[in-house]
Design a protein around this motif. Sequence first.
Motif: not given
Length: 212
Positions: A13-24, A27-32, A34-39
């Motif tokens: 199951l091991r995968l090669p290491r991958h590096r990405a920015t926090t902006a992308h 999206a892999l974290y299932p509980f993230v 957007e904050g939305g634009l407000g009301a």
Amino acid sequence: MIRRTLTNHLDILRLPRHRATTAHLCALYPFVAEGGLGADGVYLGDNVLTGGRGFWFDPFVAYQAGLVTNPNVMIAGEPGTGKSAAVKTFLHRSAGILGRWVAIADPKGEYRSLAEELDLDIVDLHPGGTVRINPLDTPPDLDANAQARSRSAMVTALLASVLGRNLLPVEDAGIGWACDELSGTDNRPTLIDLVGLLAFPTANMAGRAHCK
């Protein structure tokens, strides 16, 4: 034996290491979400990017808050997905709830019922119609010089569009002189008056052109 089997499975199951920015990578974290634009703005529906929270929007509020660099909006989507319905809803609620001034350019005529609902002035422009627009009309609070500049710019743009080229300096100057003659009076000149002056210039216009 069990530990060795699990270790073998983990190796698979091991995968090669991958590096990405926090902006992308977020999206892999299932509980993230957007904050939305407000009301602030008008309610348009559910925001699927915020977990089903309501979606409120107003381009001018977003511009004032620095969320966008200009208040322009583009609606894109497949045919039949409700683009027109979304725009009509947005315009109706913007005018009714926020008191926004609304003007609609509608070549297809599909917004007429909305215009009637909002009590907008309806101007029907089409070949052979009875409604005319005078391109030389200017706001009543402009002085003579401002009237002349406004009319000259409008006529120059119209002629350049019809001729398919920029006007020559002498043509541009002649229009400016004619617009000067038409400005500062109480009457409401039309293109017919402008054409008459260009065909039969006044002594003042001839003097400015250094013609006798």
